[in-house]
Scaffold this active site. Sequence first.
Site, PDB file in Angstrom:
ATOM      1  N   ARG A   1       0.853  -1.183   0.000  1.00 55.17           N
ATOM      2  CA  ARG A   1       0.000   0.000   0.000  1.00 55.17           C
ATOM      3  C   ARG A   1       0.889   1.234   0.000  1.00 55.17           C
ATOM      4  O   ARG A   1       2.099   1.138   0.127  1.00 55.17           O
ATOM      5  CB  ARG A   1      -0.964  -0.029   1.196  1.00 55.17           C
ATOM      6  CG  ARG A   1      -0.260  -0.512   2.439  1.00 55.17           C
ATOM      7  CD  ARG A   1      -0.374   0.311   3.654  1.00 55.17           C
ATOM      8  NE  ARG A   1      -0.286   1.715   3.479  1.00 55.17           N
ATOM      9  CZ  ARG A   1       0.847   2.412   3.623  1.00 55.17           C
ATOM     10  NH1 ARG A   1       2.011   1.823   3.872  1.00 55.17           N
ATOM     11  NH2 ARG A   1       0.850   3.722   3.497  1.00 55.17           N
ATOM     12  N   GLY A   2       0.220   2.403  -0.152  1.00 59.21           N
ATOM     13  CA  GLY A   2       0.977   3.635  -0.339  1.00 59.21           C
ATOM     14  C   GLY A   2       1.087   3.872  -1.837  1.00 59.21           C
ATOM     15  O   GLY A   2       1.476   2.966  -2.588  1.00 59.21           O
ATOM     16  N   ALA A   3       0.733   5.082  -2.275  1.00 58.27           N
ATOM     17  CA  ALA A   3       0.562   5.329  -3.718  1.00 58.27           C
ATOM     18  C   ALA A   3       1.767   4.910  -4.569  1.00 58.27           C
ATOM     19  O   ALA A   3       1.617   4.144  -5.538  1.00 58.27           O
ATOM     20  CB  ALA A   3       0.198   6.793  -3.935  1.00 58.27           C
TER      21      ALA A   3
ATOM     22  N   LYS B   1      -4.924  10.126   2.671  1.00 61.85           N
ATOM     23  CA  LYS B   1      -5.578   9.284   3.682  1.00 61.85           C
ATOM     24  C   LYS B   1      -6.645  10.045   4.474  1.00 61.85           C
ATOM     25  O   LYS B   1      -6.425  11.199   4.845  1.00 61.85           O
ATOM     26  CB  LYS B   1      -4.498   8.728   4.615  1.00 61.85           C
ATOM     27  CG  LYS B   1      -4.980   7.809   5.715  1.00 61.85           C
ATOM     28  CD  LYS B   1      -5.879   6.685   5.248  1.00 61.85           C
ATOM     29  CE  LYS B   1      -5.234   5.813   4.199  1.00 61.85           C
ATOM     30  NZ  LYS B   1      -6.211   4.890   3.541  1.00 61.85           N
TER      31      LYS B   1
ATOM     32  N   GLN C   1      -2.267   2.807   9.838  1.00 60.44           N
ATOM     33  CA  GLN C   1      -0.978   2.915   9.126  1.00 60.44           C
ATOM     34  C   GLN C   1       0.050   3.691   9.955  1.00 60.44           C
ATOM     35  O   GLN C   1       1.241   3.398   9.907  1.00 60.44           O
ATOM     36  CB  GLN C   1      -1.171   3.619   7.774  1.00 60.44           C
ATOM     37  CG  GLN C   1      -1.827   2.781   6.705  1.00 60.44           C
ATOM     38  CD  GLN C   1      -3.331   2.983   6.664  1.00 60.44           C
ATOM     39  OE1 GLN C   1      -3.954   3.317   7.671  1.00 60.44           O
ATOM     40  NE2 GLN C   1      -3.930   2.776   5.508  1.00 60.44           N
TER      41      GLN C   1
ATOM     42  N   ASP D   1      -2.195  10.785  -2.576  1.00 60.21           N
ATOM     43  CA  ASP D   1      -2.564   9.698  -3.491  1.00 60.21           C
ATOM     44  C   ASP D   1      -2.887  10.215  -4.887  1.00 60.21           C
ATOM     45  O   ASP D   1      -2.761   9.487  -5.876  1.00 60.21           O
ATOM     46  CB  ASP D   1      -3.742   8.915  -2.930  1.00 60.21           C
ATOM     47  CG  ASP D   1      -3.263   8.047  -1.776  1.00 60.21           C
ATOM     48  OD1 ASP D   1      -3.137   8.582  -0.651  1.00 60.21           O
ATOM     49  OD2 ASP D   1      -2.955   6.867  -2.019  1.00 60.21           O
TER      50      ASP D   1
HETATM   51  O1  MRU Z   1      -4.648   3.207   2.000  1.00 59.61           O
HETATM   52  P1  MRU Z   1      -3.174   3.453   1.895  1.00 59.61           P
HETATM   53  O2  MRU Z   1      -2.414   2.973   3.091  1.00 59.61           O
HETATM   54  O3  MRU Z   1      -2.607   2.962   0.591  1.00 59.61           O
HETATM   55  O4  MRU Z   1      -3.045   5.054   1.892  1.00 59.61           O
HETATM   56  C1  MRU Z   1      -1.771   5.624   1.843  1.00 59.61           C
HETATM   57  C2  MRU Z   1      -1.791   7.104   1.906  1.00 59.61           C
HETATM   58  O5  MRU Z   1      -2.814   7.735   1.958  1.00 59.61           O
HETATM   59  C3  MRU Z   1      -0.464   7.789   1.792  1.00 59.61           C
HETATM   60  O6  MRU Z   1      -0.460   8.991   2.510  1.00 59.61           O
HETATM   61  C4  MRU Z   1      -0.165   8.101   0.308  1.00 59.61           C
HETATM   62  O7  MRU Z   1      -0.393   6.966  -0.482  1.00 59.61           O
HETATM   63  C5  MRU Z   1       1.208   8.566   0.104  1.00 59.61           C
HETATM   64  S1  MRU Z   1       2.411   7.286   0.374  1.00 59.61           S
HETATM   65  C6  MRU Z   1       3.919   7.946  -0.013  1.00 59.61           C
END
Ligand code: MRU
Length: 339
Positions: A53-55, A238, A186, A227
């Site tokens: 996870r994480g963009a 998030k 997270q 994201d």
């Molecule tokens: O649902 P997730 O854990 O994938 O959400 C992640 C986030 O919202 C992060 O802040 C975003 O992806 C940036 S990660 C460098």
Amino acid sequence: MTETTGHDRVRAVQWQGDHLRLLDQRRLPQHETWIECRAAGEVASAIRDLAVRGAPAIGIAAAWGAVLAARAGAGAFNAELAMLRGARPTAVNLMWALDRMATAAHAGHDLALEAQAIQDEDLAANRRMGELGAALLGQGTGVLTHCNTGSLATAGFGTALGVIRAGVAAGRIAAVYAGETRPWLQGARLTMWELARDDIDAILIADSAAAHLMQSGAVQWVIVGADRIAANGDTANKIGTYALAIAARHHGVRFMVVAPASTVDMATADGEAIAIELRDADELLTWAGRRHVVAGARAWNPVFDVTPASLIDAIVTERGVIACPDPQRMQTLFGDRDA
Ligand code: MRU
């Protein structure tokens, strides 16, 4: 090794030559287990189920998923790309990486080289953003971050967490606070684990303690990732990020978004057009696998929100910093990425 690379020891997405190895983020911090993906469908499931996870990490994993799809035979390639694309809706890095892989495939390029380039470029972008973002921080700054934007969420080093790593290495940061990030935790599970591994002292707060923390004067900057950043600077991140931005403006705390160019979506005019992922109500109705809410109760579980550009003091990208983002400033830096 520079001082900042010393604060960066996790690599969660690892290509093994014939399969993809992912650190299973659902099980951290109690268990450090890895899953092995040998087919694009397994990568899509890992993205959908938040094992990765994480963009940026989602985009990188999907790129390797495209490599697996191509190796499985040309017939299903486009269908497998479509399946990967549908794994999650909000992080545009997923679509960006798959578009890039499709273009490379069309041109007959080596797809493994393309996926590796996407991964390597992300790490380099994070290091650059770390320098640019840390330079905005005054001496003795307290920072609050949200979710996990570190090495787990990227190719390494991180976006917002990269700025925090660089700020700590430069001696500018006096205190790091991390919001727990309900409902998936997270911040509590991942950011605290990552920072502990890298010997960066951090203080966990309940999400609902953030405004009180700002009122106390302990933080001067909120630093978050993204994201998807629309063409006017509106930023999806998030759930809870928008509330942090409102509280920050009220208390005179500055608000920084840190994201690579691969998170910028110039084809989306503003935040209203960004698809916000709704996840299963069970993420709210259960705790550690057990239901803790009265039977029959319902829940609404959007996992991202949109912070209007007007509440953002700086968007930090590897191309440079956009202060007080607006459509024209976005266009100046990212005009070449128009649809
Ligand atoms: O649902 P997730 O854990 O994938 O959400 C992640 C986030 O919202 C992060 O802040 C975003 O992806 C940036 S990660 C460098």
